[in-house]
Design a protein around this motif. Structure first.
Motif, PDB file in Angstrom:
ATOM      1  N   PRO A 148      35.372  84.681 117.298  1.00  0.00           N
ATOM      2  CA  PRO A 148      35.306  85.341 118.451  1.00  0.00           C
ATOM      3  C   PRO A 148      36.044  84.609 119.663  1.00  0.00           C
ATOM      4  CG  PRO A 148      33.147  84.536 118.077  1.00  0.00           C
ATOM      5  CD  PRO A 148      34.269  84.195 116.845  1.00  0.00           C
ATOM      6  N   THR A 149      36.314  83.484 119.506  1.00  0.00           N
ATOM      7  CA  THR A 149      36.974  82.631 120.526  1.00  0.00           C
ATOM      8  C   THR A 149      38.516  82.701 120.497  1.00  0.00           C
ATOM      9  OG1 THR A 149      36.638  80.710 119.459  1.00  0.00           O
ATOM     10  CG2 THR A 149      34.865  81.012 120.904  1.00  0.00           C
ATOM     11  N   ALA A 150      39.029  83.298 119.315  1.00  0.00           N
ATOM     12  CA  ALA A 150      40.374  83.013 119.245  1.00  0.00           C
ATOM     13  C   ALA A 150      41.232  83.789 120.404  1.00  0.00           C
ATOM     14  CB  ALA A 150      40.808  83.617 117.915  1.00  0.00           C
ATOM     15  N   ASN A 151      42.300  83.348 120.783  1.00  0.00           N
ATOM     16  CA  ASN A 151      42.879  84.015 121.995  1.00  0.00           C
ATOM     17  C   ASN A 151      44.266  84.157 121.095  1.00  0.00           C
ATOM     18  OD1 ASN A 151      44.179  85.078 124.421  1.00  0.00           O
ATOM     19  ND2 ASN A 151      43.993  82.952 125.278  1.00  0.00           N
ATOM     20  N   ILE A 152      44.772  85.453 120.802  1.00  0.00           N
ATOM     21  CA  ILE A 152      46.025  85.689 120.174  1.00  0.00           C
ATOM     22  C   ILE A 152      46.604  86.956 121.016  1.00  0.00           C
ATOM     23  CG2 ILE A 152      47.108  86.434 118.079  1.00  0.00           C
ATOM     24  CD1 ILE A 152      44.361  85.769 116.723  1.00  0.00           C
ATOM     25  N   THR A 153      47.727  86.641 121.386  1.00  0.00           N
ATOM     26  CA  THR A 153      48.636  87.950 122.182  1.00  0.00           C
ATOM     27  C   THR A 153      48.675  88.906 121.094  1.00  0.00           C
ATOM     28  OG1 THR A 153      49.689  86.174 123.473  1.00  0.00           O
ATOM     29  CG2 THR A 153      50.755  88.102 123.391  1.00  0.00           C
ATOM     30  N   ALA A 154      48.681  90.094 121.659  1.00  0.00           N
ATOM     31  CA  ALA A 154      48.957  91.205 120.556  1.00  0.00           C
ATOM     32  C   ALA A 154      49.867  92.198 121.249  1.00  0.00           C
ATOM     33  CB  ALA A 154      47.469  91.982 120.397  1.00  0.00           C
ATOM     34  N   VAL A 155      50.723  92.812 120.392  1.00  0.00           N
ATOM     35  CA  VAL A 155      51.442  94.018 120.760  1.00  0.00           C
ATOM     36  C   VAL A 155      51.064  95.169 120.030  1.00  0.00           C
ATOM     37  CG1 VAL A 155      53.788  94.783 120.362  1.00  0.00           C
ATOM     38  CG2 VAL A 155      53.642  92.542 120.486  1.00  0.00           C
ATOM     39  N   MET A 156      50.595  96.260 121.044  1.00  0.00           N
ATOM     40  CA  MET A 156      50.237  97.249 120.388  1.00  0.00           C
ATOM     41  C   MET A 156      51.092  98.711 120.487  1.00  0.00           C
ATOM     42  SD  MET A 156      46.546  99.337 121.812  1.00  0.00           S
ATOM     43  CE  MET A 156      47.252 100.011 123.137  1.00  0.00           C
ATOM     44  N   ASP A 157      50.892  99.456 119.450  1.00  0.00           N
ATOM     45  CA  ASP A 157      51.690 100.719 119.434  1.00  0.00           C
ATOM     46  C   ASP A 157      50.745 101.815 119.153  1.00  0.00           C
ATOM     47  OD1 ASP A 157      53.885 102.379 119.784  1.00  0.00           O
ATOM     48  OD2 ASP A 157      54.339 102.345 117.628  1.00  0.00           O
ATOM     49  N   ARG A 158      50.669 102.727 119.744  1.00  0.00           N
ATOM     50  CA  ARG A 158      49.931 104.250 119.307  1.00  0.00           C
ATOM     51  C   ARG A 158      50.827 105.213 119.198  1.00  0.00           C
ATOM     52  NH1 ARG A 158      47.845 106.647 123.091  1.00  0.00           N
ATOM     53  NH2 ARG A 158      45.492 107.108 121.743  1.00  0.00           N
ATOM     54  N   SER A 159      50.962 105.870 117.906  1.00  0.00           N
ATOM     55  CA  SER A 159      51.804 106.454 117.681  1.00  0.00           C
ATOM     56  C   SER A 159      51.378 107.872 116.824  1.00  0.00           C
ATOM     57  CB  SER A 159      52.862 106.033 116.395  1.00  0.00           C
ATOM     58  OG  SER A 159      53.709 106.803 115.823  1.00  0.00           O
ATOM     59  N   PRO A 160      51.922 108.975 116.886  1.00  0.00           N
ATOM     60  CA  PRO A 160      51.808 110.303 116.158  1.00  0.00           C
ATOM     61  C   PRO A 160      52.155 110.333 114.820  1.00  0.00           C
ATOM     62  CG  PRO A 160      53.377 110.910 117.654  1.00  0.00           C
ATOM     63  CD  PRO A 160      53.030 109.455 117.963  1.00  0.00           C
ATOM     64  N   TYR A 161      53.036 109.246 114.370  1.00  0.00           N
ATOM     65  CA  TYR A 161      53.334 109.394 113.058  1.00  0.00           C
ATOM     66  C   TYR A 161      52.993 108.494 112.010  1.00  0.00           C
ATOM     67  CZ  TYR A 161      56.991 111.064 116.157  1.00  0.00           C
ATOM     68  OH  TYR A 161      57.851 111.649 117.128  1.00  0.00           O
ATOM     69  N   GLY A 162      51.981 107.866 112.375  1.00  0.00           N
ATOM     70  CA  GLY A 162      51.240 106.970 111.463  1.00  0.00           C
ATOM     71  C   GLY A 162      51.687 105.622 111.276  1.00  0.00           C
ATOM     72  N   TYR A 163      50.794 104.661 110.485  1.00  0.00           N
ATOM     73  CA  TYR A 163      51.191 103.574 110.450  1.00  0.00           C
ATOM     74  C   TYR A 163      52.411 103.226 109.892  1.00  0.00           C
ATOM     75  CZ  TYR A 163      51.162  98.625 108.779  1.00  0.00           C
ATOM     76  OH  TYR A 163      51.523  97.416 108.716  1.00  0.00           O
ATOM     77  N   TRP A 164      53.069 103.966 108.718  1.00  0.00           N
ATOM     78  CA  TRP A 164      54.428 103.423 108.121  1.00  0.00           C
ATOM     79  C   TRP A 164      55.414 103.858 108.894  1.00  0.00           C
ATOM     80  CZ3 TRP A 164      52.294 100.761 104.887  1.00  0.00           C
ATOM     81  CH2 TRP A 164      51.189 100.807 104.284  1.00  0.00           C
ATOM     82  N   GLY A 165      55.144 104.795 110.285  1.00  0.00           N
ATOM     83  CA  GLY A 165      56.288 104.918 110.992  1.00  0.00           C
ATOM     84  C   GLY A 165      56.571 103.488 111.909  1.00  0.00           C
ATOM     85  N   ILE A 166      55.653 102.809 111.987  1.00  0.00           N
ATOM     86  CA  ILE A 166      55.703 101.562 112.987  1.00  0.00           C
ATOM     87  C   ILE A 166      55.380 100.191 112.213  1.00  0.00           C
ATOM     88  CG2 ILE A 166      55.146 102.866 115.111  1.00  0.00           C
ATOM     89  CD1 ILE A 166      52.352 102.065 114.806  1.00  0.00           C
ATOM     90  N   GLU A 167      55.598 100.456 111.021  1.00  0.00           N
ATOM     91  CA  GLU A 167      55.232  99.185 110.401  1.00  0.00           C
ATOM     92  C   GLU A 167      56.070  97.942 110.587  1.00  0.00           C
ATOM     93  OE1 GLU A 167      55.008  98.057 105.336  1.00  0.00           O
ATOM     94  OE2 GLU A 167      56.192  99.725 105.933  1.00  0.00           O
ATOM     95  N   SER A 168      57.399  98.179 111.079  1.00  0.00           N
ATOM     96  CA  SER A 168      58.261  97.190 111.377  1.00  0.00           C
ATOM     97  C   SER A 168      57.518  96.507 112.685  1.00  0.00           C
ATOM     98  CB  SER A 168      59.514  97.629 111.789  1.00  0.00           C
ATOM     99  OG  SER A 168      59.530  98.500 112.910  1.00  0.00           O
ATOM    100  N   LEU A 169      56.825  96.906 113.405  1.00  0.00           N
ATOM    101  CA  LEU A 169      56.121  96.135 114.620  1.00  0.00           C
ATOM    102  C   LEU A 169      55.527  95.022 113.919  1.00  0.00           C
ATOM    103  CD1 LEU A 169      55.301  96.097 117.275  1.00  0.00           C
ATOM    104  CD2 LEU A 169      53.135  97.323 116.675  1.00  0.00           C
ATOM    105  N   THR A 170      54.831  94.908 112.871  1.00  0.00           N
ATOM    106  CA  THR A 170      54.375  93.970 112.379  1.00  0.00           C
ATOM    107  C   THR A 170      55.331  92.794 111.679  1.00  0.00           C
ATOM    108  OG1 THR A 170      53.839  95.041 109.996  1.00  0.00           O
ATOM    109  CG2 THR A 170      52.107  95.225 111.621  1.00  0.00           C
ATOM    110  N   ASP A 171      56.548  93.554 111.091  1.00  0.00           N
ATOM    111  CA  ASP A 171      57.670  92.692 110.728  1.00  0.00           C
ATOM    112  C   ASP A 171      58.192  91.609 111.543  1.00  0.00           C
ATOM    113  OD1 ASP A 171      56.851  93.682 108.195  1.00  0.00           O
ATOM    114  OD2 ASP A 171      58.489  95.055 108.015  1.00  0.00           O
ATOM    115  N   LEU A 172      58.333  92.295 112.855  1.00  0.00           N
ATOM    116  CA  LEU A 172      58.911  91.732 113.942  1.00  0.00           C
ATOM    117  C   LEU A 172      57.987  90.666 114.298  1.00  0.00           C
ATOM    118  CD1 LEU A 172      60.513  94.404 116.080  1.00  0.00           C
ATOM    119  CD2 LEU A 172      61.630  92.622 114.890  1.00  0.00           C
ATOM    120  N   TYR A 173      56.891  90.613 114.831  1.00  0.00           N
ATOM    121  CA  TYR A 173      56.171  89.803 115.457  1.00  0.00           C
ATOM    122  C   TYR A 173      55.029  89.096 114.764  1.00  0.00           C
ATOM    123  CZ  TYR A 173      57.982  92.279 119.420  1.00  0.00           C
ATOM    124  OH  TYR A 173      58.644  92.986 120.567  1.00  0.00           O
ATOM    125  N   ILE A 174      54.559  89.683 113.705  1.00  0.00           N
ATOM    126  CA  ILE A 174      53.560  88.583 112.917  1.00  0.00           C
ATOM    127  C   ILE A 174      54.133  87.243 112.635  1.00  0.00           C
ATOM    128  CG2 ILE A 174      52.250  88.496 110.887  1.00  0.00           C
ATOM    129  CD1 ILE A 174      50.958  90.385 112.822  1.00  0.00           C
TER     130      ILE A 174
END
Length: 124
Positions: A62-88
């Motif tokens: 609970p003490t971890a401090n991690i910068t997060a990128v958030m995307d909310r989409s009507p297209y589902g996770y598979w439409g924004i999967e590249s978000l994880t590929d870019l930033y993770i």
């Protein structure tokens, strides 16, 4: 404004992308932590949300401090999967959410009607 800013960040930071097939990409994909949750909004509607943490991170800290990128989409996770590929691979967390009334989220879809409130509640 948030979506335009996020898209701008993704295109501007394209250099963050790790080449698919590289050892860094494979390691990031193998060691990432994934958690699917249904976040309750103020009216009780539950929105499907996927949280992806980079290697070395844990949902149990609970003490971890991690910068997060958030995307909310009507297209589902598979439409924004590249978000994880870019930033993770670069140590960022990714939060991907199906908008109200779309894919795996509850409620009724109405573009922009409750987006600001849902986004603010998700960040809290």
């Amino acid at each position: 404004i948030t979506y335009v800013l996020l898209l701008g960040i993704i295109f501007i930071t394209g250099s963050l992308a790790v080449q698919e097939g590289s050892s860094e990409f494979a390691l990031a994909q193998r060691e990432r932590r994934v958690k699917d949750v249904r976040l309750a909004m103020d009216d009780g509607t539950k929105l499907w949300t996927r949280i992806v943490l980079p290697r070395g991170s844990s949902f149990d800290d609970p003490t971890a401090n991690i910068t997060a990128v958030m995307d909310r989409s009507p297209y589902g996770y598979w439409g924004i999967e590249s978000l994880t590929d870019l930033y993770i691979p670069k140590g960022f967390a990714a939060v991907c959410q199906d908008m109200r009334g779309t894919k795996r989220s509850g409620g009724r879809f109405s573009i922009w009607h409750s987006d600001a409130d849902d986004g603010a509640r998700t960040i809290q």
